[in-house]
Design an enzyme around this catalytic site. Sequence first.
Site, PDB file in Angstrom:
ATOM      1  N   ARG A  10      -0.831  -1.596  -6.875  1.00 48.65           N
ATOM      2  CA  ARG A  10      -1.068  -2.738  -5.987  1.00 48.65           C
ATOM      3  C   ARG A  10      -2.090  -3.697  -6.605  1.00 48.65           C
ATOM      4  O   ARG A  10      -1.922  -4.918  -6.562  1.00 48.65           O
ATOM      5  CB  ARG A  10      -1.536  -2.233  -4.621  1.00 48.65           C
ATOM      6  CG  ARG A  10      -1.940  -3.304  -3.612  1.00 48.65           C
ATOM      7  CD  ARG A  10      -2.234  -2.615  -2.287  1.00 48.65           C
ATOM      8  NE  ARG A  10      -3.136  -3.375  -1.434  1.00 48.65           N
ATOM      9  CZ  ARG A  10      -2.734  -4.263  -0.532  1.00 48.65           C
ATOM     10  NH1 ARG A  10      -1.455  -4.526  -0.399  1.00 48.65           N
ATOM     11  NH2 ARG A  10      -3.608  -4.873   0.241  1.00 48.65           N
ATOM     12  N   LYS A  38      -2.200  -2.319   7.731  1.00 51.08           N
ATOM     13  CA  LYS A  38      -3.625  -2.117   7.983  1.00 51.08           C
ATOM     14  C   LYS A  38      -4.116  -3.122   9.011  1.00 51.08           C
ATOM     15  O   LYS A  38      -3.837  -4.319   8.915  1.00 51.08           O
ATOM     16  CB  LYS A  38      -4.409  -2.277   6.675  1.00 51.08           C
ATOM     17  CG  LYS A  38      -5.854  -1.829   6.760  1.00 51.08           C
ATOM     18  CD  LYS A  38      -6.500  -1.815   5.399  1.00 51.08           C
ATOM     19  CE  LYS A  38      -7.932  -1.312   5.472  1.00 51.08           C
ATOM     20  NZ  LYS A  38      -8.564  -1.264   4.132  1.00 51.08           N
ATOM     21  N   TYR A  85     -10.210  -9.820  -7.455  1.00 48.53           N
ATOM     22  CA  TYR A  85      -9.265  -9.797  -8.572  1.00 48.53           C
ATOM     23  C   TYR A  85      -9.520 -10.937  -9.554  1.00 48.53           C
ATOM     24  O   TYR A  85      -9.137 -10.839 -10.715  1.00 48.53           O
ATOM     25  CB  TYR A  85      -7.826  -9.855  -8.052  1.00 48.53           C
ATOM     26  CG  TYR A  85      -7.466  -8.675  -7.194  1.00 48.53           C
ATOM     27  CD1 TYR A  85      -7.363  -7.402  -7.742  1.00 48.53           C
ATOM     28  CD2 TYR A  85      -7.259  -8.808  -5.826  1.00 48.53           C
ATOM     29  CE1 TYR A  85      -7.052  -6.300  -6.952  1.00 48.53           C
ATOM     30  CE2 TYR A  85      -6.939  -7.721  -5.034  1.00 48.53           C
ATOM     31  CZ  TYR A  85      -6.846  -6.478  -5.597  1.00 48.53           C
ATOM     32  OH  TYR A  85      -6.544  -5.379  -4.820  1.00 48.53           O
ATOM     33  N   ARG A 140       0.860  -1.181   0.000  1.00 46.63           N
ATOM     34  CA  ARG A 140       0.000   0.000   0.000  1.00 46.63           C
ATOM     35  C   ARG A 140       0.896   1.231   0.000  1.00 46.63           C
ATOM     36  O   ARG A 140       2.074   1.172   0.368  1.00 46.63           O
ATOM     37  CB  ARG A 140      -0.911   0.013   1.237  1.00 46.63           C
ATOM     38  CG  ARG A 140      -1.884  -1.160   1.318  1.00 46.63           C
ATOM     39  CD  ARG A 140      -2.715  -1.076   2.592  1.00 46.63           C
ATOM     40  NE  ARG A 140      -3.734  -2.126   2.666  1.00 46.63           N
ATOM     41  CZ  ARG A 140      -3.547  -3.311   3.239  1.00 46.63           C
ATOM     42  NH1 ARG A 140      -2.380  -3.592   3.807  1.00 46.63           N
ATOM     43  NH2 ARG A 140      -4.512  -4.210   3.255  1.00 46.63           N
ATOM     44  N   HIS A 176      -4.616  -9.080   3.181  1.00 45.37           N
ATOM     45  CA  HIS A 176      -6.073  -9.009   3.286  1.00 45.37           C
ATOM     46  C   HIS A 176      -6.546  -9.868   4.455  1.00 45.37           C
ATOM     47  O   HIS A 176      -6.102 -10.999   4.629  1.00 45.37           O
ATOM     48  CB  HIS A 176      -6.738  -9.511   1.994  1.00 45.37           C
ATOM     49  CG  HIS A 176      -6.652  -8.532   0.879  1.00 45.37           C
ATOM     50  ND1 HIS A 176      -6.857  -8.867  -0.452  1.00 45.37           N
ATOM     51  CD2 HIS A 176      -6.389  -7.192   0.870  1.00 45.37           C
ATOM     52  CE1 HIS A 176      -6.715  -7.793  -1.202  1.00 45.37           C
ATOM     53  NE2 HIS A 176      -6.436  -6.775  -0.428  1.00 45.37           N
ATOM     54  N   HIS A 208      -2.701   3.031  -5.761  1.00 48.88           N
ATOM     55  CA  HIS A 208      -3.341   1.762  -5.436  1.00 48.88           C
ATOM     56  C   HIS A 208      -3.543   0.904  -6.678  1.00 48.88           C
ATOM     57  O   HIS A 208      -3.652  -0.323  -6.581  1.00 48.88           O
ATOM     58  CB  HIS A 208      -4.677   2.007  -4.732  1.00 48.88           C
ATOM     59  CG  HIS A 208      -4.982   1.001  -3.657  1.00 48.88           C
ATOM     60  ND1 HIS A 208      -4.211   0.866  -2.516  1.00 48.88           N
ATOM     61  CD2 HIS A 208      -5.955   0.062  -3.556  1.00 48.88           C
ATOM     62  CE1 HIS A 208      -4.705  -0.094  -1.764  1.00 48.88           C
ATOM     63  NE2 HIS A 208      -5.761  -0.614  -2.370  1.00 48.88           N
TER      64      HIS A 208
END
Length: 304
Positions: A256, A148, A288, A123, A279, A253
């Site tokens: 990424r 995150k 994706y 990120r 994630h 982003h």
Amino acid sequence: MRVKRYSPRTEKTYCYWIRFFIRYHGVRHPASMGPSEVQAFLEHLAVERYVAAATQNQALNALVFLYRHILDMPLGDIGTFSRAKRPRRLPVVLSHEEVMRVLNQLSGPMYLMATLMYGSGLRLIETCRLRVRDIDTERLIITVRAGKGDKDRTTLLPAVCLPALEAQIESAEQQLAYRIARGRVPVTLPHALDRKYPNAGISLGWQWLFPASRPCCDDAGNVVLHHIHSSAVQKAVKQAMKSASLPRPGSCHTLRHSFATQLLSQGTGIRTVQELLGHKSIETTQIYTHVIGKEFAGVRSPLG
């Protein structure tokens, strides 16, 4: 919020929404208001300002925190209000050739940062917060600390980045020597590390890989060196994408996103991609598969 160890970004965001709420109701004290005013404010955000669903939820969380933890007046049921719609959108991704065109428009630290976002799936803020100690050039691993959700993880370090990374580390070492010779300006450190390890702020391992151009003052008024601001990187990458004449607009982003789709299209397992991206849920990573068409299970168009 600091007692509860909320992140600085959450602190800034909650304060913004609390001020917004107070101004919206004519600068009335929140203690004189309640669920009906909160309901009207959230309705206003969805109906008149057309905010995204995540933004509306963010405002609600800030007000719930205010009434529960600051005013000791839990809101309870605030009734029904118009919910901002959460559209199901696919992320914008670039082909490998398009990413190379973007990278060729960059140079120096900006080129290296964009390369890491694409080559490692970092990120933007994770890239800005990299320290010298997070780079393992022998095992080709990058350690992302306090990402995150305040989680650590490891991800890939592209071998092609090694010369630029070694030069960046050497630059950080030279800058550290310069600062020590002229007044020992330390880097910002997480939590209480500056008290536990007084010399950590002037040790090479803790130096920012991408430092700011000049020192600043921390919350206590001490002169420290922070990492590069994310807005500077965003501006450089957006300008590079514009110069590359891409058919679709993108951002940091997007690099990424492109990392994830490239791995999946090469046959990398989705669980591995999930771990590399950091994630929490596999459902987030599965978006994706829709981008690259994996859900079609090999079905071909009648036109071939």
